[in-house]
Design a protein around this motif. Structure first.
Motif, mmCIF file in Angstrom:
data_model
loop_
_atom_site.group_PDB
_atom_site.id
_atom_site.type_symbol
_atom_site.label_atom_id
_atom_site.label_comp_id
_atom_site.label_asym_id
_atom_site.label_seq_id
_atom_site.Cartn_x
_atom_site.Cartn_y
_atom_site.Cartn_z
ATOM 1 N N LEU B 30 -6.694 -11.726 -59.130
ATOM 2 C CA LEU B 30 -5.828 -11.953 -60.296
ATOM 3 C C LEU B 30 -4.456 -11.344 -60.111
ATOM 4 O O LEU B 30 -3.438 -11.953 -60.463
ATOM 5 C CB LEU B 30 -6.480 -11.388 -61.562
ATOM 6 C CG LEU B 30 -7.731 -12.114 -62.066
ATOM 7 C CD1 LEU B 30 -8.216 -11.499 -63.359
ATOM 8 C CD2 LEU B 30 -7.444 -13.596 -62.276
ATOM 9 N N HIS B 34 -1.052 -13.362 -60.240
ATOM 10 C CA HIS B 34 -0.032 -12.971 -61.223
ATOM 11 C C HIS B 34 1.299 -12.725 -60.526
ATOM 12 O O HIS B 34 2.353 -13.185 -60.969
ATOM 13 C CB HIS B 34 -0.505 -11.715 -61.949
ATOM 14 C CG HIS B 34 0.537 -11.115 -62.834
ATOM 15 N ND1 HIS B 34 0.871 -11.660 -64.054
ATOM 16 C CD2 HIS B 34 1.359 -10.052 -62.671
ATOM 17 C CE1 HIS B 34 1.834 -10.943 -64.594
ATOM 18 N NE2 HIS B 34 2.150 -9.972 -63.781
ATOM 19 N N THR B 37 3.200 -15.853 -59.580
ATOM 20 C CA THR B 37 3.729 -16.735 -60.621
ATOM 21 C C THR B 37 4.624 -16.020 -61.635
ATOM 22 O O THR B 37 5.252 -16.673 -62.468
ATOM 23 C CB THR B 37 2.571 -17.407 -61.399
ATOM 24 O OG1 THR B 37 1.688 -16.374 -61.826
ATOM 25 C CG2 THR B 37 1.827 -18.410 -60.562
ATOM 26 N N ARG B 40 8.295 -17.183 -62.152
ATOM 27 C CA ARG B 40 8.376 -18.499 -62.768
ATOM 28 C C ARG B 40 8.131 -18.434 -64.276
ATOM 29 O O ARG B 40 8.844 -19.054 -65.072
ATOM 30 C CB ARG B 40 7.316 -19.387 -62.106
ATOM 31 C CG ARG B 40 7.703 -20.816 -62.025
ATOM 32 C CD ARG B 40 6.533 -21.636 -61.519
ATOM 33 N NE ARG B 40 6.721 -22.984 -62.019
ATOM 34 C CZ ARG B 40 7.341 -23.923 -61.330
ATOM 35 N NH1 ARG B 40 7.794 -23.672 -60.136
ATOM 36 N NH2 ARG B 40 7.499 -25.118 -61.851
ATOM 37 N N ILE B 41 7.116 -17.655 -64.653
ATOM 38 C CA ILE B 41 6.776 -17.524 -66.072
ATOM 39 C C ILE B 41 7.918 -16.840 -66.828
ATOM 40 O O ILE B 41 8.315 -17.270 -67.905
ATOM 41 C CB ILE B 41 5.447 -16.748 -66.242
ATOM 42 C CG1 ILE B 41 4.293 -17.586 -65.690
ATOM 43 C CG2 ILE B 41 5.192 -16.402 -67.710
ATOM 44 C CD1 ILE B 41 2.957 -16.898 -65.650
ATOM 45 N N TYR B 44 10.821 -19.194 -67.338
ATOM 46 C CA TYR B 44 10.541 -20.160 -68.403
ATOM 47 C C TYR B 44 10.710 -19.509 -69.769
ATOM 48 O O TYR B 44 11.300 -20.082 -70.682
ATOM 49 C CB TYR B 44 9.117 -20.722 -68.266
ATOM 50 C CG TYR B 44 8.697 -21.493 -69.486
ATOM 51 C CD1 TYR B 44 9.223 -22.760 -69.729
ATOM 52 C CD2 TYR B 44 7.835 -20.936 -70.425
ATOM 53 C CE1 TYR B 44 8.881 -23.455 -70.868
ATOM 54 C CE2 TYR B 44 7.484 -21.627 -71.571
ATOM 55 C CZ TYR B 44 8.007 -22.893 -71.789
ATOM 56 O OH TYR B 44 7.677 -23.570 -72.927
ATOM 57 N N PRO B 131 -5.544 -20.444 -85.382
ATOM 58 C CA PRO B 131 -5.068 -21.801 -85.122
ATOM 59 C C PRO B 131 -5.454 -22.736 -86.274
ATOM 60 O O PRO B 131 -6.565 -22.670 -86.782
ATOM 61 C CB PRO B 131 -5.820 -22.212 -83.852
ATOM 62 C CG PRO B 131 -6.242 -20.932 -83.224
ATOM 63 C CD PRO B 131 -6.451 -19.964 -84.337
#
Lengths: 200, 207
Positions: B30, B34, B37, B40-41, B44, B131
């Motif tokens: 993990l 992590h 990426t 990139r995260i 964004y 939600p």
């Protein structure tokens, strides 16, 4: 012993997790108002269930029986986090749309069910086939439900307009209650012929 | 095997060591994922923030980064970071606000007019509400109720009253979300608490 094809057919159709075992209902109800979300959710579950099945199958002779559920949860959670990170990095819009449901793949009982019922007792190659089969069966149900819900609720399929402006969207199809109706109707349709054959 | 001798896998240490080894293995995977990426995260999320700020001031976006640089400046006053929007003239200010929701913290942006007395718009950046119920605080109909509402009037910060969803509302009233009273209340409370601090720091409210 079943061959690979039989394993796949059994886990995807004959013993389908949703319509036969009534597992994984929560997410099936939650994400099915759009086909795109359903497909991504389905792919997430296929990925998680296949790799978890494979991992558990490899480790099946080493996992202490008394802690096997903690081990299963750890493995499932790890793969789900990978799916979550992947979506956030490469599909942020979908990640936002699915929101907390990606994390909730961890609690999808189909996955733990397959690990307990199949992966813990079978070879890695068979476990992979069973994982793909169960995941495909789950995805199929999601896609069928979301097809009807998106078509009548938004007039679209995968976001592409199918029903023109003359169509009045059925807003109930977008809301949670319709998921219950649709799932119940689907289970009814699928299980009725079998019951008729048995003479129930 | 001698009588009474156990395999290592039968000892009580085995499950503990097994679990530790497995945990370390998966944490390793993990952490690597992590690390690969994270950039990139972050990029964004930064763009998402810029986009939200530009949207709050109804600035048409062609390219997020260029438009943000052209119209928005970041400023800070007494520890309060905020954004100032200019296009020909001063459009207004945007403040990051945050507070406790029902299940977790809610992070939002509050855009105020140049005189700091009226809300231009609100955007929710992060929330963990239920939600379908509290999660609806991100919906346009709910948030747009705050737009053009006064936040500071006659020397007082306005606290909005909640009324049932769908009922016609007056100036200081906001329609709450049916089935999500706590989340609706949280938004109003977060707004009030943050506005107090913001207006004090900006020198509007002296109390």
């Amino acid at each position: 012993m079943m061959n690979k094809k039989q394993i796949f057919i059994t886990s995807a159709f004959t013993e389908n997790s949703i319509w036969k075992q009534i597992l994984g209902i929560c997410s099936a109800l939650a994400v099915t108002n759009l086909m795109e979300n359903s497909l991504i959710m389905g792919l997430g579950v296929i990925f998680t269930i296949t790799l978890s099945n494979f991992t558990i199958s490899i480790l099946r002779n080493f996992i202490p029986k008394n802690i096997r559920m903690i081990v299963q949860t750890l493995i499932i959670a790890s793969y789900v986090i990978i799916v979550d990170i992947f979506l956030r990095a490469y599909m942020p819009e979908i990640s936002t749309a699915l929101g907390p449901y990606v994390g909730l793949i961890i609690t999808n009982c189909i996955i733990m069910g397959r690990l307990e019922a199949f992966a813990g007792k079978n070879k890695p190659a068979d476990a992979i086939v069973d994982g793909i089969g169960s995941g495909v069966g789950y995805t199929l149900v999601l896609l069928i439900i979301s097809f009807v819900r998106e078509l009548f609720g938004f007039g679209t399929i995968f976001g592409v307009t199918i029903l023109g402006e003359w169509w009045t969207p059925w807003s109930i199809m977008v809301m949670p209650p319709s998921a219950f109706f649709m799932l119940a109707i689907l289970i009814w349709i699928v299980t009725t012929p079998k019951k008729a054959k048995k003479g129930d | 095997m001698a009588k009474g001798k156990k395999y290592f896998s039968e000892t009580k240490f085995y499950p503990i060591l097994f679990m530790i080894a497995l945990t370390i293995f998966f944490i390793g995977i993990l952490a690597t994922f992590h690390h690969l990426t994270a950039e990139r995260i972050n990029r964004y999320q930064e763009e998402k923030l810029k986009r939200e700020i530009l949207n709050l001031f109804s600035i048409e976006i062609v390219d997020v980064n260029t438009d943000f640089e052209r119209y928005i400046t970041e400023e800070s006053k007494a520890g309060l970071d905020y954004y100032v929007a200019y296009r020909d003239s001063l459009l207004g200010y945007c403040f990051p606000i945050a507070g406790q929701g029902l299940w977790g913290s809610i992070e939002a942006l509050l855009a105020l007019t140049p005189d700091l007395e009226q809300i231009i718009n609100i955007a929710i950046l992060e929330q963990n509400e239920t939600p379908g119920l509290g999660g609806r605080i991100t919906e346009d109909w709910f948030l747009s109720q705050f737009s053009e509402k006064p936040i500071y009037e006659e020397g007082e910060i306005i606290s909005y009253n909640l009324i049932p969803e769908g009922e016609p509302r007056r100036a200081q009233q906001v329609n709450q979300i049916t089935g999500a009273t706590s989340s609706s209340r949280a938004v109003v409370r977060i707004l009030h608490e943050n506005a107090k601090q913001i207006l004090r720091t900006m020198g509007v409210d002296d109390e």
